[in-house]
Enzyme design. Structure first.
Site, PDB file in Angstrom:
ATOM      1  N   SER A  64       0.840  -1.210   0.000  1.00  0.00           N
ATOM      2  CA  SER A  64       0.000   0.000   0.000  1.00  0.00           C
ATOM      3  C   SER A  64       0.873   1.257   0.000  1.00  0.00           C
ATOM      4  O   SER A  64       2.017   1.230   0.450  1.00  0.00           O
ATOM      5  CB  SER A  64      -0.899   0.023   1.231  1.00  0.00           C
ATOM      6  OG  SER A  64      -1.662  -1.158   1.310  1.00  0.00           O
TER       7      SER A  64
HETATM    8  N1  SAH Z   1      -0.624  -4.885   3.947  1.00  0.00           N
HETATM    9  C1  SAH Z   1       0.175  -5.156   2.787  1.00  0.00           C
HETATM   10  C2  SAH Z   1      -0.497  -4.761   1.501  1.00  0.00           C
HETATM   11  C3  SAH Z   1      -1.424  -5.766   1.143  1.00  0.00           C
HETATM   12  S1  SAH Z   1      -2.102  -5.818  -0.475  1.00  0.00           S
HETATM   13  C4  SAH Z   1       1.540  -4.516   2.854  1.00  0.00           C
HETATM   14  O1  SAH Z   1       1.809  -3.748   3.755  1.00  0.00           O
HETATM   15  O2  SAH Z   1       2.374  -4.821   2.002  1.00  0.00           O
HETATM   16  C5  SAH Z   1      -3.381  -6.955  -0.089  1.00  0.00           C
HETATM   17  C6  SAH Z   1      -2.935  -8.357   0.239  1.00  0.00           C
HETATM   18  O3  SAH Z   1      -4.109  -9.088   0.568  1.00  0.00           O
HETATM   19  C7  SAH Z   1      -2.292  -9.090  -0.933  1.00  0.00           C
HETATM   20  O4  SAH Z   1      -1.044  -9.570  -0.534  1.00  0.00           O
HETATM   21  C8  SAH Z   1      -3.266 -10.244  -1.211  1.00  0.00           C
HETATM   22  O5  SAH Z   1      -2.629 -11.425  -1.647  1.00  0.00           O
HETATM   23  C9  SAH Z   1      -3.934 -10.427   0.138  1.00  0.00           C
HETATM   24  N2  SAH Z   1      -5.251 -11.083   0.144  1.00  0.00           N
HETATM   25  C10 SAH Z   1      -6.260 -10.969  -0.737  1.00  0.00           C
HETATM   26  N3  SAH Z   1      -7.325 -11.697  -0.346  1.00  0.00           N
HETATM   27  C11 SAH Z   1      -6.974 -12.293   0.828  1.00  0.00           C
HETATM   28  C12 SAH Z   1      -7.631 -13.174   1.724  1.00  0.00           C
HETATM   29  N4  SAH Z   1      -8.881 -13.600   1.524  1.00  0.00           N
HETATM   30  N5  SAH Z   1      -6.959 -13.582   2.824  1.00  0.00           N
HETATM   31  C13 SAH Z   1      -5.691 -13.161   3.059  1.00  0.00           C
HETATM   32  N6  SAH Z   1      -5.015 -12.328   2.244  1.00  0.00           N
HETATM   33  C14 SAH Z   1      -5.649 -11.898   1.138  1.00  0.00           C
END
Ligand code: SAH
Length: 218
Positions: A64
């Site tokens: 993000s």
């Molecule tokens: N917080 C992260 C950014 C995350 S982007 C950071 O600081 O880098 C969103 C993330 O959510 C992605 O890695 C994606 O693979 C994950 N994601 C999507 N659906 C999900 C689910 N149902 N359970 C767990 N993770 C999920």
């Protein structure tokens, strides 16, 4: 790469987020200053670590933007000793910022859907010494982690089609959830609290997150 002054770039970014009013508290300011975002990026992206933009990492997922991480941390009203659930570990960066905002005291449970990304996050978090506070799980985070519930805070970093019922169940009665939810062609970031068993939903702003892998079975 060695002559990039990451520390100065980080200070400049944090100062501008403070000036824009996105960082409001000393707590979040300190946390944003303590976590080296470059350490959560593959080498070819490090140069962009302090651009205020999301960056695409592996599996087409993103880290993000710093302003979004700061804004969500402010909304979560973090303090030492809390139990926090994060859905969407990604690179582990946001978990690390939360850990700092909690003064590394408390427990952060974070779930990632892609095993390869979870492993990447664990490596990043381990290198920086966060694994005492941050516990990384692999799986579908829309179901939460009932074994470790209730959570004082729930942070969702992928956009959900609706408020996931299991996450709401696992939120403590006086807890706070921050979550992006699909709304037509866009997404809205909500702060969700509990009014008995009913959600009270406060819309904050329009956002653009990756979609949550979502299974709606109750
Ligand atoms: N917080 C992260 C950014 C995350 S982007 C950071 O600081 O880098 C969103 C993330 O959510 C992605 O890695 C994606 O693979 C994950 N994601 C999507 N659906 C999900 C689910 N149902 N359970 C767990 N993770 C999920």
């Amino acid at each position: 790469m060695t002559d990039i002054d990451f520390a100065s770039a980080r200070r400049r970014l944090v100062a501008s987020l403070r000036a824009e009013g996105i960082i409001k508290s000393e707590r979040v300011e300190k946390a944003m200053l303590s976590v080296p975002r470059e350490e959560f990026l593959p080498n070819y992206l490090r140069l962009y670590a302090y651009e205020d933009t999301p960056l695409q990492v592996m599996y087409e997922q993103t880290i993000s933007a710093p302003h979004m991480v700061a804004m969500m941390c402010e909304l979560l009203d973090l303090r030492p000793g809390l139990r926090l659930l994060e859905v969407g570990t990604g690179t582990g960066y946001h978990s690390a910022v939360c850990a700092e905002a909690m003064e590394r005291r408390g427990s952060i449970y974070t779930i990632e859907y892609y095993p390869g990304l979870a492993l990447y996050a664990v490596q990043n978090l381990a290198r920086l010494g966060y694994l005492d506070v941050v516990h990384v799980f692999i799986g579908d985070g829309s179901k939460g982690l009932p074994k470790y519930a209730p959570f004082d805070r729930v942070l969702v970093t992928a956009a959900a089609p609706e408020l996931p019922p299991r996450l709401f169940e696992q939120l403590a009665p006086d807890g706070i959830m921050v979550i992006p939810i699909d709304e037509g062609f866009t997404q809205v970031l909500y702060v969700v609290t509990k009014d008995g068993n009913k959600p009270r939903m406060k819309p904050i702003t329009y956002v653009a997150f990756v979609r949550m892998r979502y299974s709606n079975e109750k």
